[in-house]
Design a protein around this motif. Structure first.
Motif, PDB file in Angstrom:
ATOM      1  N   ASP A  76      40.051  37.907  39.212  1.00 17.89           N
ATOM      2  CA  ASP A  76      41.220  38.763  40.006  1.00 17.89           C
ATOM      3  C   ASP A  76      42.784  39.271  38.231  1.00 17.89           C
ATOM      4  N   ARG A  77      41.749  38.835  37.525  1.00 19.70           N
ATOM      5  CA  ARG A  77      42.579  40.327  37.061  1.00 19.70           C
ATOM      6  C   ARG A  77      42.841  41.629  36.836  1.00 19.70           C
ATOM      7  N   LYS A 113      38.910  47.190  40.191  1.00 19.94           N
ATOM      8  CA  LYS A 113      38.038  46.279  41.370  1.00 19.94           C
ATOM      9  C   LYS A 113      36.334  46.868  42.125  1.00 19.94           C
ATOM     10  N   LYS A 145      37.280  40.259  49.291  1.00 21.28           N
ATOM     11  CA  LYS A 145      38.316  39.766  48.919  1.00 21.28           C
ATOM     12  C   LYS A 145      38.714  40.165  47.981  1.00 21.28           C
ATOM     13  N   ALA A 146      38.085  41.419  47.472  1.00 18.15           N
ATOM     14  CA  ALA A 146      39.351  42.702  46.443  1.00 18.15           C
ATOM     15  C   ALA A 146      40.661  43.265  47.455  1.00 18.15           C
TER      16      ALA A 146
END
Length: 461
Positions: A238-239, A245, A280-281
């Motif tokens: 998440d960072r 990503k 999800k990204a």
């Protein structure tokens, strides 16, 4: 011949003189009796003191080390570096590190000795950095240090393994105490990302770090490195910014594909996990025309079905087909329906869908033909299987002339299913060698399905 004589016989005349000076030095030797024993030995007289003679052997060994030490500037610097690190002599450490870096870099030959010198030099550099700063990936971390760590300590260690061992099958025997493993487990991504952002390099440098890690662990057979990498990615997912990503996950996916031949079950599960992370990204966005590739869509669907996640696969088709380019969506809906029908063992419906798929994407040209053959086999329509195999062979003959990558795996699929068909229809008896040969090979398309069909014949089901 006694042990000291064996060593002594290798001495040059100058060595003999220097060894006497070595024994005479009060810094090295406080036992003057040894000097007397050496004189007796030189004059060919019996020493009579076995204990002292053994001690003389020990000093001769140390003398050999001193000779090596004097001849090898790199070794001398290395020992000074290690002692300087332990004594926290920062300036002295850096001075000798630079000297040894020059020595290791001067020789362009990538032989084992020089690779090992490079590996040792940069490993010592990393120890030097750790001795100064426990929060070594915090704001005050030196970018140069990170480059040393990644570029040399990890990558060079893999080169070393490749050169010394010389066989891909033994890559897992690479040096065990690699700093790559240590780095992956200790990586403080939060501090690193903040540091890079403050230095106006939030994306490119981070991507470069990961790319170097990927390069270094790609050929290592041990799962330990891959698991460490994946855990690091997941913990800090998440960072990361979107572009990071995408790069990180795509490279990790490629590692899984490459290494799946070593442990198919483990890496097929990992492939599916990465598929889910990619979705999800939020990398795909219809409004911004950030489309999912057909290759990623089909592989995600196949990986979900392989992992028996049928409900997830149905949700994926429903929710994610919109991420494909508009002109691809209707065709891929038909293709997805075919795959889901096969997964549910509704082979008649699958054949109907497969017949309607447009071959507008190269992998579909292969997969649709292959799955059509499989469906006819499952329905026991063996004449149709033979007919479709002949058509597939002609198609592959054309593709082989185009040198399309991967054609050989489909040729091997056809050869294997022909053998299976002969056993299934009673033309030939079950041949255990076909089964064992298939299990040992990785260059065959649809290997799991073929193995399951052989297993059915073997067990009479």
């Amino acid at each position: 011949m006694d042990e000291f004589s064996q060593i002594f016989n290798t001495f040059s005349e100058q060595d003999k003189i220097n060894f006497k000076k070595f024994l005479d030095s009060p810094f090295f030797n406080e036992d003057k009796k040894l000097c007397e024993i050496y004189e007796l030995y030189l004059n060919g007289k019996s020493t009579g003191d076995i204990v002292k003679l053994k001690k003389l052997v020990s000093f001769a060994d140390r003398f050999l080390a001193e000779i090596k030490f004097e001849k090898n500037l790199y070794l001398k610097n290395k020992l000074i570096i290690q002692e300087s690190i332990s004594r926290k002599l920062k300036d002295k450490t850096e001075f000798y590190l630079n000297l040894n870096e020059d020595i290791a870099s001067e020789e362009n030959d990538e032989n084992e000795d020089n690779l090992f010198r490079k590996y040792e030099t940069y490993s010592n550099y990393w120890l030097h950095l750790l001795s100064q700063n426990k929060n070594y990936l915090g704001y005050d971390f030196n970018v140069l240090a990170l480059e040393y760590l990644i570029t040399f300590s990890i990558v060079e260690s893999v080169k070393l393994a490749m050169n010394i061992i010389g066989s891909e099958l033994r890559f897992e025997e690479a040096p065990k105490t690699t700093f790559g493993k240590y780095y992956l487990k200790e990586l403080n991504m939060d501090s690193l990302v903040n540091f890079l952002r403050e230095n106006n390099s939030p994306n490119s440098f981070l991507v470069d770090i990961y790319n170097k890690i990927f390069k270094s662990i790609l050929f290592l057979r041990s799962k330990e490195y891959f698991i460490s990498l994946k855990e690091t990615i997941e913990a800090n997912f998440d960072r990361m910014e979107k572009s990071v990503k995408e790069n990180v996950l795509t490279n990790t996916y490629n590692i899984c594909l490459f290494r799946s031949k070593f442990d198919r079950t483990f890496y097929k599960k990992e492939l599916f996990a990465i598929n889910k992370l990619l979705i999800k990204a939020g990398l795909y966005n219809e409004e911004k025309k950030a489309y999912m590739s057909l290759a990623m869509f089909t592989s995600t669907l196949r990986n979900a079905i392989w992992n028996k996640e049928l409900n997830w696969a149905e949700d994926f088709i429903r929710d994610c087909i919109k991420y494909l380019e508009p002109e691809m969506r209707s065709n891929m809906q038909v293709y997805s329906n075919a795959y889901m029908s096969i997964a549910k063992k509704d082979f008649k419906s699958a054949l109907d869908y497969l017949s309607k798929v447009e071959m507008n994407f190269r992998p579909l040209e292969y997969q649709v033909r292959l799955q059509t053959i499989n469906c006819y086999y499952e329905l026991s329509e063996y004449a149709k299987v033979k007919e479709k195999l002949a058509e597939f062979s002609k198609f592959l003959d054309i593709k082989e002339k185009e040198y399309y990558f991967g054609v050989n795996s489909y040729v091997n699929y056809i050869n294997t299913i022909n053998k299976i068909l002969d056993m299934k229809t009673g033309k030939k008896v079950f041949d255990e060698s076909v089964f064992s040969d298939l299990k040992s090979r990785d260059d065959i398309a649809n290997k799991e399905w073929l193995l399951s069909k052989l297993d059915e014949i073997k067990n009479g089901t």
